[in-house]
Design a protein around this motif. Structure first.
Motif, PDB file in Angstrom:
ATOM      1  N   THR A 117       4.100 -43.508  12.075  1.00 35.25           N
ATOM      2  CA  THR A 117       2.649 -43.363  12.160  1.00 35.25           C
ATOM      3  C   THR A 117       1.913 -42.248  12.370  1.00 35.25           C
ATOM      4  OG1 THR A 117       2.597 -44.361  14.220  1.00 35.25           O
ATOM      5  CG2 THR A 117       2.303 -45.870  12.243  1.00 35.25           C
ATOM      6  N   LEU A 118       0.665 -41.777  11.643  1.00 38.58           N
ATOM      7  CA  LEU A 118       0.109 -40.740  12.336  1.00 38.58           C
ATOM      8  C   LEU A 118      -1.234 -41.029  12.574  1.00 38.58           C
ATOM      9  CD1 LEU A 118      -0.329 -37.316  12.481  1.00 38.58           C
ATOM     10  CD2 LEU A 118      -1.452 -37.304  10.110  1.00 38.58           C
ATOM     11  N   ASP A 119      -1.896 -41.148  14.190  1.00 40.42           N
ATOM     12  CA  ASP A 119      -2.887 -41.529  14.493  1.00 40.42           C
ATOM     13  C   ASP A 119      -3.253 -42.789  14.493  1.00 40.42           C
ATOM     14  OD1 ASP A 119      -3.817 -39.041  15.810  1.00 40.42           O
ATOM     15  OD2 ASP A 119      -4.629 -38.041  14.002  1.00 40.42           O
ATOM     16  N   GLY A 120      -2.356 -43.715  14.324  1.00 45.89           N
ATOM     17  CA  GLY A 120      -2.147 -45.397  14.055  1.00 45.89           C
ATOM     18  C   GLY A 120      -1.632 -45.496  12.857  1.00 45.89           C
ATOM     19  N   ALA A 121      -1.849 -44.548  11.727  1.00 43.60           N
ATOM     20  CA  ALA A 121      -2.076 -45.122  10.650  1.00 43.60           C
ATOM     21  C   ALA A 121      -0.424 -44.726   9.817  1.00 43.60           C
ATOM     22  CB  ALA A 121      -2.752 -43.902   9.475  1.00 43.60           C
ATOM     23  N   PRO A 122      -0.174 -45.714   9.334  1.00 41.45           N
ATOM     24  CA  PRO A 122       1.292 -45.682   8.660  1.00 41.45           C
ATOM     25  C   PRO A 122       1.447 -44.356   7.625  1.00 41.45           C
ATOM     26  CG  PRO A 122       0.758 -47.732   7.953  1.00 41.45           C
ATOM     27  CD  PRO A 122      -0.214 -47.140   8.843  1.00 41.45           C
ATOM     28  N   LEU A 128       2.880 -34.871   6.235  1.00 36.68           N
ATOM     29  CA  LEU A 128       1.995 -34.907   6.734  1.00 36.68           C
ATOM     30  C   LEU A 128       1.285 -34.131   6.510  1.00 36.68           C
ATOM     31  CD1 LEU A 128       2.456 -35.267  10.077  1.00 36.68           C
ATOM     32  CD2 LEU A 128       2.662 -36.992   8.809  1.00 36.68           C
ATOM     33  N   GLY A 129       0.107 -34.588   5.960  1.00 33.14           N
ATOM     34  CA  GLY A 129      -1.151 -33.141   5.634  1.00 33.14           C
ATOM     35  C   GLY A 129      -2.240 -33.290   6.438  1.00 33.14           C
ATOM     36  N   PHE A 130      -2.614 -31.719   6.674  1.00 34.64           N
ATOM     37  CA  PHE A 130      -3.636 -31.892   7.589  1.00 34.64           C
ATOM     38  C   PHE A 130      -4.791 -31.340   6.629  1.00 34.64           C
ATOM     39  CE2 PHE A 130      -0.137 -30.827  10.336  1.00 34.64           C
ATOM     40  CZ  PHE A 130       0.043 -32.166  10.944  1.00 34.64           C
ATOM     41  N   ARG A 156      -5.791 -31.904  17.616  1.00 32.09           N
ATOM     42  CA  ARG A 156      -4.437 -32.787  17.988  1.00 32.09           C
ATOM     43  C   ARG A 156      -4.013 -33.911  17.653  1.00 32.09           C
ATOM     44  NH1 ARG A 156      -2.016 -32.142  22.976  1.00 32.09           N
ATOM     45  NH2 ARG A 156      -3.580 -29.539  23.982  1.00 32.09           N
ATOM     46  N   ALA A 157      -2.894 -34.066  16.992  1.00 30.46           N
ATOM     47  CA  ALA A 157      -2.630 -35.787  15.885  1.00 30.46           C
ATOM     48  C   ALA A 157      -1.157 -36.521  16.765  1.00 30.46           C
ATOM     49  CB  ALA A 157      -2.680 -35.230  14.348  1.00 30.46           C
ATOM     50  N   GLU A 158      -1.537 -38.010  16.902  1.00 30.02           N
ATOM     51  CA  GLU A 158       0.107 -37.561  17.296  1.00 30.02           C
ATOM     52  C   GLU A 158       0.628 -38.596  15.956  1.00 30.02           C
ATOM     53  OE1 GLU A 158      -0.128 -40.239  21.508  1.00 30.02           O
ATOM     54  OE2 GLU A 158       0.278 -41.674  20.472  1.00 30.02           O
ATOM     55  N   ALA A 161       9.329 -42.632  19.190  1.00 26.78           N
ATOM     56  CA  ALA A 161       9.837 -40.986  19.836  1.00 26.78           C
ATOM     57  C   ALA A 161       7.702 -40.753  19.335  1.00 26.78           C
ATOM     58  CB  ALA A 161      10.517 -40.647  19.439  1.00 26.78           C
ATOM     59  N   THR A 162       7.895 -40.447  20.627  1.00 33.41           N
ATOM     60  CA  THR A 162       6.138 -39.636  20.212  1.00 33.41           C
ATOM     61  C   THR A 162       5.969 -38.549  19.680  1.00 33.41           C
ATOM     62  OG1 THR A 162       5.337 -41.871  21.100  1.00 33.41           O
ATOM     63  CG2 THR A 162       3.593 -39.979  20.586  1.00 33.41           C
ATOM     64  N   LYS A 163       5.478 -37.816  19.051  1.00 36.48           N
ATOM     65  CA  LYS A 163       5.557 -36.548  19.818  1.00 36.48           C
ATOM     66  C   LYS A 163       3.767 -35.828  19.278  1.00 36.48           C
ATOM     67  CE  LYS A 163       7.600 -32.263  18.000  1.00 36.48           C
ATOM     68  NZ  LYS A 163       9.098 -32.032  16.932  1.00 36.48           N
TER      69      LYS A 163
END
Ligand SMILES: [Zn+2]
Length: 274
Positions: A49-54, A65-67, A74-76, A87-89
């Motif tokens: 997930t990226l910021d909670g979204a799958p 991932l794209g920005f 910041r993005a998690e 794992a969290t980054k």
């Protein structure tokens, strides 16, 4: 007694941690800036997930991932293995400065289209959206982006990603791509393996091709003089797909090259490795 229980418990914890190893995130390539991207390998079968979204994870553990142009700093990223261990980054994404570009000599009808032309533009947008949705849905057909991109056309840059744009003096939305100037008829090559999702004569983008590179990564080629592929064709990196032109809302022959991750417009030039 209590000590023994604790040590047994501790031993069990250690064993279970061995079984449930925290998934490793190996970065393949990344540009942690607005409009940038992040390509990594994670254990196959992981969920992310990226910021909670799958987000999509490919059959071999490919992750992309794209920005957005306006991405916050910041993005998690969270990656969870089959075992449930995660794992969290935290990704730190640098801000960019975007300028305003004034484009003159545009066909006036593409700046102020008639109601009929507006309707055509809406239909083009619908077709483009549907084609991209297909790419996002079929994300794992094949991955064509791990090695980065080849430049589709050799030519000087005539427009950059993210700039605010005025056309014949009127402000329009920001520029979702990178422009390469080249003569009409210059060959345009696929930057990576892909499948053709769209090949359409549109009002604003002229002759427009969309390639799906897997992982919900798509690229677009606009204002083409001619299109040499059709929807459903599989293309390989370096294959001819069309020729440079100045069709649609364009002031002269060039390739408008766009890239998307899901529906996020990202900067294609950052992907070029060769
Ligand atoms: Zn452009």
């Amino acid at each position: 007694m209590r000590k023994m229980v604790l040590s047994v418990f501790g031993g069990l914890l250690m064993v279970s941690q061995l079984w449930a190893a925290v998934p490793e995130i190996t970065v393949v390539r990344s540009k942690l800036v607005q409009g940038g991207f992040y390509v990594a390998k994670v254990p196959a079968g992981s969920e992310a997930t990226l910021d909670g979204a799958p987000v999509w994870v490919g059959p071999k553990g490919e992750l992309v991932l794209g920005f957005d142009r306006n991405q916050k700093p910041r993005a998690e990223l969270k990656v969870c293995a089959d075992s449930g261990a995660c794992a969290t980054k935290t990704l730190t994404i640098a801000a960019r400065t975007f300028k305003t570009q004034n484009v003159k000599g545009i066909p006036p009808k593409t700046v102020d289209p008639s109601p009929e032309e507006t309707k055509r533009t809406e239909e083009d947008a619908k077709a483009t959206k549907a084609a991209r949705a297909k790419a996002v849905e079929a994300a794992s057909w094949r991955v064509g982006f791990m090695e980065g991109f080849k430049l589709p056309v050799e030519g000087p840059t005539s427009g950059v990603y993210g700039s605010r744009r005025t056309y014949n003096g009127q402000e329009r939305s920001w520029h979702k791509g990178h422009d390469l100037a080249a003569k009409t008829g210059t060959p345009v090559y696929a930057p990576a393996d892909g499948i053709v999702r769209l090949a359409r004569d549109t009002f604003m983008s002229g002759n427009l091709i969309m390639l799906d590179h897997g992982g919900a990564v798509t690229t677009v080629y606009a204002h083409l003089d001619s299109m040499d592929v059709k929807v459903g064709d599989k293309v390989t990196a370096g294959q001819l797909i069309g020729k440079v032109g100045t069709t649609g809302r364009s002031s002269g022959p060039h390739l408008h090259w766009g890239a998307y991750w899901q529906n996020v417009a990202i900067d294609p030039i950052l992907w070029v490795t060769q």
